[in-house]
Design an enzyme around this catalytic site. Sequence first.
Site, mmCIF file in Angstrom:
data_model
loop_
_atom_site.group_PDB
_atom_site.id
_atom_site.type_symbol
_atom_site.label_atom_id
_atom_site.label_comp_id
_atom_site.label_asym_id
_atom_site.label_seq_id
_atom_site.Cartn_x
_atom_site.Cartn_y
_atom_site.Cartn_z
ATOM 1 N N GLN A 63 0.752 -1.369 -0.013
ATOM 2 C CA GLN A 63 0.023 0.140 0.080
ATOM 3 C C GLN A 63 0.789 1.325 0.124
ATOM 4 O O GLN A 63 0.497 2.409 0.391
ATOM 5 C CB GLN A 63 -0.833 -0.221 1.045
ATOM 6 C CG GLN A 63 -1.915 -1.123 1.088
ATOM 7 C CD GLN A 63 -2.255 -1.678 2.295
ATOM 8 O OE1 GLN A 63 -1.572 -1.545 3.415
ATOM 9 N NE2 GLN A 63 -3.459 -2.443 2.345
ATOM 10 N N HIS A 64 2.049 1.189 -0.571
ATOM 11 C CA HIS A 64 2.816 2.341 -0.374
ATOM 12 C C HIS A 64 2.308 3.338 -1.491
ATOM 13 O O HIS A 64 2.782 4.639 -1.411
ATOM 14 C CB HIS A 64 4.481 1.901 -0.765
ATOM 15 C CG HIS A 64 4.724 1.481 -2.024
ATOM 16 N ND1 HIS A 64 4.155 0.335 -2.686
ATOM 17 C CD2 HIS A 64 5.436 2.199 -3.281
ATOM 18 C CE1 HIS A 64 4.658 0.343 -3.952
ATOM 19 N NE2 HIS A 64 5.168 1.497 -4.280
ATOM 20 N N LYS A 69 -3.613 -2.334 -7.060
ATOM 21 C CA LYS A 69 -4.008 -2.625 -8.461
ATOM 22 C C LYS A 69 -3.775 -4.076 -8.563
ATOM 23 O O LYS A 69 -2.607 -4.391 -8.506
ATOM 24 C CB LYS A 69 -3.606 -1.769 -9.427
ATOM 25 C CG LYS A 69 -4.016 -1.958 -10.905
ATOM 26 C CD LYS A 69 -5.386 -0.742 -11.067
ATOM 27 C CE LYS A 69 -5.996 -1.260 -12.365
ATOM 28 N NZ LYS A 69 -7.041 -2.301 -12.494
ATOM 29 N N LYS A 93 5.579 -5.034 -10.748
ATOM 30 C CA LYS A 93 5.502 -4.615 -12.142
ATOM 31 C C LYS A 93 4.841 -3.197 -12.312
ATOM 32 O O LYS A 93 5.612 -2.452 -13.276
ATOM 33 C CB LYS A 93 4.416 -5.546 -12.515
ATOM 34 C CG LYS A 93 3.785 -5.593 -13.941
ATOM 35 C CD LYS A 93 2.721 -6.577 -14.146
ATOM 36 C CE LYS A 93 2.682 -8.259 -13.653
ATOM 37 N NZ LYS A 93 1.743 -8.991 -14.013
ATOM 38 N N ASP A 98 6.580 2.492 -13.994
ATOM 39 C CA ASP A 98 5.968 3.715 -13.215
ATOM 40 C C ASP A 98 4.533 3.922 -13.488
ATOM 41 O O ASP A 98 4.217 4.999 -13.681
ATOM 42 C CB ASP A 98 6.940 4.814 -14.210
ATOM 43 C CG ASP A 98 8.495 4.752 -14.074
ATOM 44 O OD1 ASP A 98 8.714 4.650 -12.967
ATOM 45 O OD2 ASP A 98 9.051 4.730 -14.937
ATOM 46 N N LYS A 105 -4.107 -8.442 -5.823
ATOM 47 C CA LYS A 105 -4.605 -9.510 -6.780
ATOM 48 C C LYS A 105 -5.806 -10.154 -5.937
ATOM 49 O O LYS A 105 -5.823 -10.133 -4.818
ATOM 50 C CB LYS A 105 -3.635 -10.729 -6.854
ATOM 51 C CG LYS A 105 -3.790 -11.351 -8.201
ATOM 52 C CD LYS A 105 -3.287 -10.786 -9.287
ATOM 53 C CE LYS A 105 -3.720 -11.494 -10.476
ATOM 54 N NZ LYS A 105 -2.824 -10.658 -11.814
ATOM 55 N N TYR A 239 0.140 -10.154 -32.859
ATOM 56 C CA TYR A 239 1.078 -9.135 -33.162
ATOM 57 C C TYR A 239 2.344 -9.667 -33.575
ATOM 58 O O TYR A 239 2.961 -8.994 -34.675
ATOM 59 C CB TYR A 239 1.001 -8.202 -31.836
ATOM 60 C CG TYR A 239 -0.204 -7.444 -31.693
ATOM 61 C CD1 TYR A 239 -0.728 -6.656 -32.787
ATOM 62 C CD2 TYR A 239 -0.900 -7.718 -30.444
ATOM 63 C CE1 TYR A 239 -1.875 -6.189 -32.147
ATOM 64 C CE2 TYR A 239 -2.008 -7.097 -30.290
ATOM 65 C CZ TYR A 239 -2.717 -6.323 -31.110
ATOM 66 O OH TYR A 239 -3.916 -5.640 -30.853
ATOM 67 N N LYS A 366 -8.537 8.215 -17.067
ATOM 68 C CA LYS A 366 -9.891 8.472 -17.978
ATOM 69 C C LYS A 366 -11.026 8.650 -17.201
ATOM 70 O O LYS A 366 -11.917 9.577 -17.213
ATOM 71 C CB LYS A 366 -9.911 7.356 -19.248
ATOM 72 C CG LYS A 366 -11.235 7.518 -20.127
ATOM 73 C CD LYS A 366 -11.457 6.380 -21.098
ATOM 74 C CE LYS A 366 -12.803 6.674 -21.704
ATOM 75 N NZ LYS A 366 -13.157 5.628 -22.640
HETATM 76 P P1 NAD Z 1 -7.370 -16.457 -20.068
HETATM 77 O O1 NAD Z 1 -8.207 -17.196 -19.070
HETATM 78 O O2 NAD Z 1 -7.988 -15.658 -21.188
HETATM 79 O O3 NAD Z 1 -6.430 -17.745 -21.135
HETATM 80 C C1 NAD Z 1 -5.648 -18.625 -20.340
HETATM 81 C C2 NAD Z 1 -5.393 -19.573 -21.574
HETATM 82 O O4 NAD Z 1 -4.624 -20.737 -21.036
HETATM 83 C C3 NAD Z 1 -6.929 -20.749 -21.650
HETATM 84 O O5 NAD Z 1 -7.383 -20.609 -23.035
HETATM 85 C C4 NAD Z 1 -6.697 -21.706 -21.073
HETATM 86 O O6 NAD Z 1 -7.304 -22.964 -21.563
HETATM 87 C C5 NAD Z 1 -5.231 -22.107 -21.425
HETATM 88 N N1 NAD Z 1 -4.501 -22.983 -20.423
HETATM 89 C C6 NAD Z 1 -4.702 -23.170 -18.893
HETATM 90 N N2 NAD Z 1 -3.967 -23.897 -18.440
HETATM 91 C C7 NAD Z 1 -3.254 -24.588 -19.427
HETATM 92 C C8 NAD Z 1 -2.470 -25.469 -19.641
HETATM 93 N N3 NAD Z 1 -1.958 -26.415 -18.631
HETATM 94 N N4 NAD Z 1 -1.581 -25.873 -21.008
HETATM 95 C C9 NAD Z 1 -2.163 -25.149 -21.991
HETATM 96 N N5 NAD Z 1 -3.053 -24.124 -22.074
HETATM 97 C C10 NAD Z 1 -3.498 -23.914 -20.909
HETATM 98 O O7 NAD Z 1 -6.271 -15.846 -19.261
HETATM 99 P P2 NAD Z 1 -5.134 -14.444 -19.691
HETATM 100 O O8 NAD Z 1 -5.808 -13.516 -18.962
HETATM 101 O O9 NAD Z 1 -4.759 -14.611 -20.937
HETATM 102 O O10 NAD Z 1 -3.891 -14.881 -18.566
HETATM 103 C C11 NAD Z 1 -2.925 -15.882 -19.061
HETATM 104 C C12 NAD Z 1 -1.824 -15.455 -18.077
HETATM 105 O O11 NAD Z 1 -1.392 -14.049 -18.332
HETATM 106 C C13 NAD Z 1 -2.182 -15.569 -16.510
HETATM 107 O O12 NAD Z 1 -0.738 -16.099 -15.844
HETATM 108 C C14 NAD Z 1 -2.302 -14.086 -15.917
HETATM 109 O O13 NAD Z 1 -1.876 -13.900 -14.703
HETATM 110 C C15 NAD Z 1 -1.338 -13.479 -17.080
HETATM 111 N N6 NAD Z 1 -1.507 -11.872 -17.298
HETATM 112 C C16 NAD Z 1 -2.884 -11.718 -17.718
HETATM 113 C C17 NAD Z 1 -3.002 -10.224 -17.976
HETATM 114 C C18 NAD Z 1 -4.406 -9.975 -18.417
HETATM 115 O O14 NAD Z 1 -4.485 -8.629 -18.699
HETATM 116 N N7 NAD Z 1 -5.619 -10.784 -18.661
HETATM 117 C C19 NAD Z 1 -2.152 -9.242 -17.660
HETATM 118 C C20 NAD Z 1 -1.149 -9.634 -17.120
HETATM 119 C C21 NAD Z 1 -0.800 -11.306 -16.812
#
Ligand code: NAD
Length: 468
Positions: A63-64, A69, A93, A98, A105, A239, A366
């Site tokens: 909470q610094h 988030k 992160k 920044d 979480k 991408y 925003k």
């Molecule tokens: P998501 O639920 O949209 O997709 C995850 C995918 O992984 C799914 O299609 C699922 O079927 C597949 N999956 C799960 N276990 C699996 C396995 N053992 N082998 C193969 N595929 C598998 O989730 P997401 O939002 O894309 O998040 C994925 C990772 O990215 C997580 O670690 C999350 O913490 C990280 N992340 C997500 C965000 C975000 O904005 N969504 C931001 C930062 C980090």
Amino acid sequence: MSTYKFYEQVNKNFDKAAVYTRFDKGLLAQIKICNTVYHVTFPVRRDDGRIDVIEGWRVEHSQHKLPTKGGIRYSHKVDEDETMALAALMSYKCALVDVPFGGAKGGVKISTRDYSESELERITRRYTYELIKKGFIGPGVDVPAPDYGTGAREMGWILDTYRQMKDDINAEGCVTGKPIQQGGIRGRTEATGRGVYFGIREACNIKEDMKALGLETGVEGKTFVVQGLGNVGYHAAKYLTEAGAKMVGVAEMEGSIYDEDGIDLEKLVQFRKETGSIIGFGGSKELPNRSDALIAECDILIPAALESQITGDNAHAVKAKIIAEAANGPTTSDAHEILKERGALILPDTYLNAGGVVVSYFEWLKDIQHVRYGRMSKRYDETSYKKILKVIEGLSDRKFTEEELGDLAKGADEYDLVDSGLEETMITAYQQIVDIRREHNLTDLRTAAFINAINKIGIMYEQMGIFP
Ligand code: NAD
């Protein structure tokens, strides 16, 4: 459940980096620890009348800076250890890119496939209610976002529940990753994957690093494998493909496929929608085990599913030279050492998947400003550019076509501004990490990233002192 303690893994990485910083033990302990852990259980009525008891968490790691988030994860694997680890990663992160937030979480221990949409809505609304009741959500307190198993739909339910219960002019800033109509921002859905692409591109542009790996500079022509074709994995693949890289392997829940001639991403997604599986797609071959794509031949491996996927058991067999950690914590610390020994370049999660929180920050700004990006300036910029183009026409015999005028004189809209802010952030953050790696003569970007994050948070604490 994994035998790896995820929070312990994060702290191991922290400790490795902390020795390169000047902070005393007490301050380091304060940075490392989770400030608040909230564990909640609540009942939810199923569509058939039964009652399920649901378990959830919200952890505010640091909470610094406020608000804190971090995303909300829906998975049957969610537990307190995982939520604490993910919250801690969020703090580091945010510091790295920044973004002026502390880390947090949330997690709900459910498998989304076991619940109907209306049941998921009831679970989300009840979980939000519990967060509101205990002060774990609010635009200036703690702001959730999507993570594994959640998306814009859930964020919309969270906002609506918050708005029902709070008279808050800034209510829209209580959660990010919302649908556009509810105060979301253009570019948030793809932000994490887009950031992963920018990060990989930056890494591939560093000549010495590519030379050390025996690779050419640039993304174009490189082969990659993705584990998890969800939000992050899909967009990263999209991408990268657009930039000329070739997807040769995919791992999903149902198994792994490989095709050295390349796998068409959009066609694969469509195929999976129709058949429920990636297996049997086009000319690809099915690999014997579910996670075998992780050890398939490629230049870049992108784990984009869950933590602890590359472990001491399979790291020896990983062939990729670049490990791009799109997921949080995909590489265990013993696997990290094995990969480093083999000379692989690991792009650490704390940096690589920060695009989501960067654009969430833009969304939150925003929302509390109550104005869309570009609304005040787009038309003004267009008029100014047109004037400049007219002057150029007057000075030369060049006449611009209507199409050229439209293109060259385009004022930036919300998506353009968000995308350029994200790109700039990912470039700057990578440069900082690379500079720290050089300064301390390290070979490891993860340690460099942690050093950078610890320094930034440590300085914050020093400047604000400790509240008595
Ligand atoms: P998501 O639920 O949209 O997709 C995850 C995918 O992984 C799914 O299609 C699922 O079927 C597949 N999956 C799960 N276990 C699996 C396995 N053992 N082998 C193969 N595929 C598998 O989730 P997401 O939002 O894309 O998040 C994925 C990772 O990215 C997580 O670690 C999350 O913490 C990280 N992340 C997500 C965000 C975000 O904005 N969504 C931001 C930062 C980090």
